[in-house]
Design an enzyme around this catalytic site. Structure first.
Site, short mmCIF file in Angstrom:
data_model
loop_
_atom_site.label_atom_id
_atom_site.label_comp_id
_atom_site.label_asym_id
_atom_site.label_seq_id
_atom_site.Cartn_x
_atom_site.Cartn_y
_atom_site.Cartn_z
CB CYS A 2 29.75 20.71 -42.37
SG CYS A 2 29.86 20.65 -44.22
NE ARG A 27 26.06 19.96 -37.30
CZ ARG A 27 25.44 21.14 -37.37
NH1 ARG A 27 24.35 21.07 -36.79
NH2 ARG A 27 25.96 22.10 -38.28
CD1 TRP A 74 25.61 15.22 -45.41
CD2 TRP A 74 24.76 17.00 -46.41
NE1 TRP A 74 24.31 14.98 -45.95
CE2 TRP A 74 23.82 16.36 -46.46
CE3 TRP A 74 24.65 18.49 -46.69
CZ2 TRP A 74 22.64 16.59 -47.06
CZ3 TRP A 74 23.51 18.83 -47.31
CH2 TRP A 74 22.61 17.62 -47.72
CG ASN A 100 27.94 23.90 -40.95
OD1 ASN A 100 27.47 23.39 -41.97
ND2 ASN A 100 26.99 24.43 -39.90
N GLY A 101 28.25 25.38 -43.82
CA GLY A 101 27.47 26.50 -44.56
C GLY A 101 27.76 26.64 -45.99
CD GLU A 495 7.70 10.59 -39.51
OE1 GLU A 495 7.59 11.30 -40.45
OE2 GLU A 495 8.34 10.37 -38.81
CE LYS A 499 10.87 8.63 -40.16
NZ LYS A 499 11.25 9.84 -39.48
CD GLU A 502 14.62 9.40 -42.60
OE1 GLU A 502 15.40 10.40 -42.63
OE2 GLU A 502 13.43 9.47 -41.64
CG HIS A 518 -9.47 7.67 -58.18
ND1 HIS A 518 -10.67 7.62 -59.12
CD2 HIS A 518 -10.12 7.79 -56.89
CE1 HIS A 518 -11.75 7.76 -58.28
NE2 HIS A 518 -11.70 7.70 -56.92
CE LYS A 613 17.98 14.17 -35.45
NZ LYS A 613 16.84 13.13 -35.59
O1 M6R Z 1 15.11 19.49 -37.15
P1 M6R Z 1 13.86 19.43 -38.05
O2 M6R Z 1 12.85 18.80 -37.33
O3 M6R Z 1 13.43 20.64 -38.61
O4 M6R Z 1 14.15 18.64 -39.21
C1 M6R Z 1 13.42 18.44 -40.43
C2 M6R Z 1 13.51 17.22 -41.16
O5 M6R Z 1 15.06 17.41 -41.75
C3 M6R Z 1 13.52 15.90 -40.55
O6 M6R Z 1 12.48 15.66 -40.12
C4 M6R Z 1 14.13 14.95 -41.55
O7 M6R Z 1 13.11 14.86 -42.37
C5 M6R Z 1 14.53 13.69 -40.81
N1 M6R Z 1 15.33 12.83 -41.53
C6 M6R Z 1 12.86 12.50 -40.79
O8 M6R Z 1 13.26 11.51 -40.23
#
Ligand code: M6R
Length: 618
Positions: A2, A27, A74, A100-101, A495, A499, A502, A518, A613
């Site tokens: 949030c 966020r 969120w 938030n939290g 990685e 991408k 997401e 395997h 984020k």
């Molecule tokens: O702010 P941070 O690097 O600690 O965040 C970690 C993950 O939440 C962040 O990398 C997330 O996986 C991204 N959406 C990846 O693209």
């Protein structure tokens, strides 16, 4: 997560709040709400959707008043609906709260308040805060002089991580933080003779991005601190308290990096940030020397190195393992932050302050935001076991930076797109730099590497964007994408798969190429899309064998490589870069592919569904 923003000052609050909320939309963005005070009455508007939609529907920025609070939600407790959207209001309608939290003891508090006659409207944990503010023995809403006591009473009743801001019907703003960020931005701040802080206007937000367009002067609240912003003779007074009494706070000048927050000529932040890698990789390579040397000294003197992170930052941590081993011949363990608690037995090291090395165990935490709850938990646990904490962050003002013995900023500038792009390559570039400096300090001069011209390398990959977009068109209906690789390139495959998941909502899986036979090979048929990370290095020949295996099962093959092969249906080319640095650039075609697949599949790349984020909850 949030986002919270509040404003009090001499301007109309609502447009400033709406703008601040859009800046923090990375966020979380399930629902949106605002409360302002107009003619001594609280007015609340809220609903489901993102900031743009809810604003268009409810005319949020047309709300009257020079004081207000706003929130994007969120969802954690309670479904996404209009009622569960914030702000939440006390029974008597005199206080509205954004939060938030997670209030962990909300069930107990709710039942206590219900038996005392409070009527709850939402299913959220947050609503208890509004009712508590009304219920307390010296309620905030009725007794202006005892606000600080009431606030501290309130915070002592809440358990969990939270930051909240409450708007009282007389225009006072109060709030507190505990393990969730809350920053007070000040317009024209000044101190009175007694050290009291005054300003002409105040912004209170989860992220400086929300107000950086208006002021770069800020007060950072610490955990356990509460604040009151109210009218005074000299403007607005800003008082901060902790359980020992009043706290004198310094005003910080927020760094210039935060100013660059426009999309510019780009359609989305994500693609802008991918392009920014022309500069961000070089910047990360050339971080100021003395702090890097201190990190290097600490790592070299440490008895044991553990690296942690989440999501893309975890992948950067995995890169650290490969680079430390390859460049410095130093071993380390990597633990994904959310698993730290469960693997602590393995990583626990007795107090070894007497060891020859002098530094004992070191935890290197990697995080773009520096606010990820799992990472902060890992750090706190490691510290309690005697670890020294080093970190790589993008926000030098973050909680992680402040809780570290030593941190380095990756200097990538604000990353708004939810998917990590430039922050990942900046983390990796800085890890290369650290490892190269370590190798030098160890006398391994053979490992001196020419970093060449990162901007040029990124530029030539970006030149292939049109071809990558047409490749995205070709594979846009794939139900699964497999990325095969070997060695360090497998981390890049992880990685790249993240991408694709997401941004384009496509199932994507990184596979160690040698593991195909395997099991995973059973999945491959004429409809499969396989991306082969196939650089001309020691993995090349064995990779070709694996490419043959999937090719002969009919898969469509995309080669990402610096060498052509007739096995590929198409190639996304990586221009000649220093082989050791190659993985750093290899991720960029994958970022571009994921971005363009998102567009072809009608997904909003900046704000993927269900994600936020900064993941500040566990
Ligand atoms: O702010 P941070 O690097 O600690 O965040 C970690 C993950 O939440 C962040 O990398 C997330 O996986 C991204 N959406 C990846 O693209």
């Amino acid at each position: 997560m949030c986002s919270i923003i509040a404003y009090k000052g001499y301007r109309d609050a609502a447009p400033l709040i709406v703008r601040g909320l859009s800046m923090m939309e990375y966020r979380g963005y399930d629902s949106v709400g605002l409360a302002t005070v107009h003619n001594s009455r609280l007015v609340v508007r809220k609903g489901v959707g993102n900031v743009g939609h809810v604003n268009a529907r409810l005319n949020l920025d047309g709300m009257y008043g020079s004081v207000g609070i706003g929130h994007t939600r969120w969802a954690t407790h309670g479904v996404v609906n209009d009622i569960n959207a914030h702000p939440h209001v006390s029974c008597d309608g005199r206080v509205a709260v954004v939060h938030n939290g997670i209030v962990e003891n909300h069930v107990e508090l709710r039942s206590m308040l219900t038996t005392r006659g409070h009527i709850f409207r939402s299913e959220t944990d947050s609503e208890v805060i509004a009712h508590l503010l009304e219920y307390l023995p010296t309620p905030v809403v009725y007794d202006g002089n005892s606000i600080s006591k009431a606030l501290l009473d309130l915070t002592s009743m809440l358990s969990g991580s939270y930051s909240f801001v409450a708007l009282v019907h007389d225009g006072t703003l109060v709030g507190a933080r505990n393990h969730e960020p809350l920053i007070i931005g000040l317009g024209n701040p000044r101190k009175g003779r007694d050290g009291m802080l005054f300003a002409d206007e105040c912004f209170i937000a989860s992220d400086v991005l929300a107000f950086i367009g208006h002021t770069d002067k800020a007060v950072f609240l610490a955990d356990g601190e509460a604040f009151i912003v109210r009218e005074a003779q000299k403007g607005l007074s800003i008082e901060v308290y902790d359980r020992h009494g009043k706290v004198a706070k310094d005003v910080t000048q927020v760094a210039w990096e935060f100013a660059d927050i426009d999309k510019g000529r780009f359609a989305h932040y994500t693609i802008k940030e991918i392009h920014e890698q022309r500069d961000t990789i070089s910047r990360a390579f050339s971080i100021e020397g003395s702090r890097v040397h201190e990190v290097v000294r600490t790592l070299l003197a440490s008895r044991r190195i553990v690296v942690t992170g989440s999501g893309s930052s975890y992948h950067a941590a995995l890169m650290a393992k490969h680079l430390l081993s390859r460049i410095c011949m130093v071993g380390c363990d990597v633990v994904v932050a959310s698993e730290f608690l469960y693997s602590m037995d393995t990583h626990y090291v007795d107090d070894d302050s007497n060891c020859d090395h002098g530094v004992g165990p070191v935890l290197l935490a990697v995080s773009q935001s520096g606010e990820t709850a799992d990472v902060l938990d890992a750090v706190r646990m490691a510290r309690s076991k005697g670890f020294r904490i080093l970190s790589l962050v993008n926000s030098p003002l973050s909680t992680l930076a402040r809780e570290s013995d030593l941190f380095l900023s990756i200097n990538a500038g604000p990353e708004i797109g939810v998917a990590a792009t430039k922050s990942f390559t900046a983390q990796v570039a800085l890890l290369y730099r650290i490892c190269m400096e370590m190798a030098k300090a160890m006398g391994r001069s053979t490992m001196e590497i020419d970093i060449g011209n990162p901007s040029m390398h990124v530029g030539s990959i970006l030149e292939g964007e049109e071809h990558i977009a047409s490749t995205a068109e070709r594979i846009k209906d794939a139900s699964s994408v497999y990325i095969i690789a070997k060695g360090i390139h497998h981390v890049i495959a992880l990685e790249g798969a993240l991408k694709l998941k997401e941004l384009a909502y496509v199932h994507a899986e990184a596979i160690h190429a040698g593991e195909l036979k395997h099991g995973p090979l059973a999945l491959i048929d004429g409809k499969s899309v396989v991306i082969a990370l196939n650089p001309m290095d020691q993995t090349y020949r064995d990779m070709l064998t694996s490419v043959h295996e999937v090719k002969s099962r009919g898969a469509y093959i995309i080669g990402i490589s610096d060498a052509e092969s007739s096995l590929y249906d198409t190639i996304l080319a990586i221009p000649g870069v220093e082989p050791l640095l190659y993985p750093l650039y290899e991720v960029i075609p994958l970022q571009l592919l994921a971005y363009h697949m998102a567009l072809k599949r009608d997904c909003n790349p900046d704000y993927p569904r269900n994600l936020a984020k900064s993941v500040t909850v566990k």
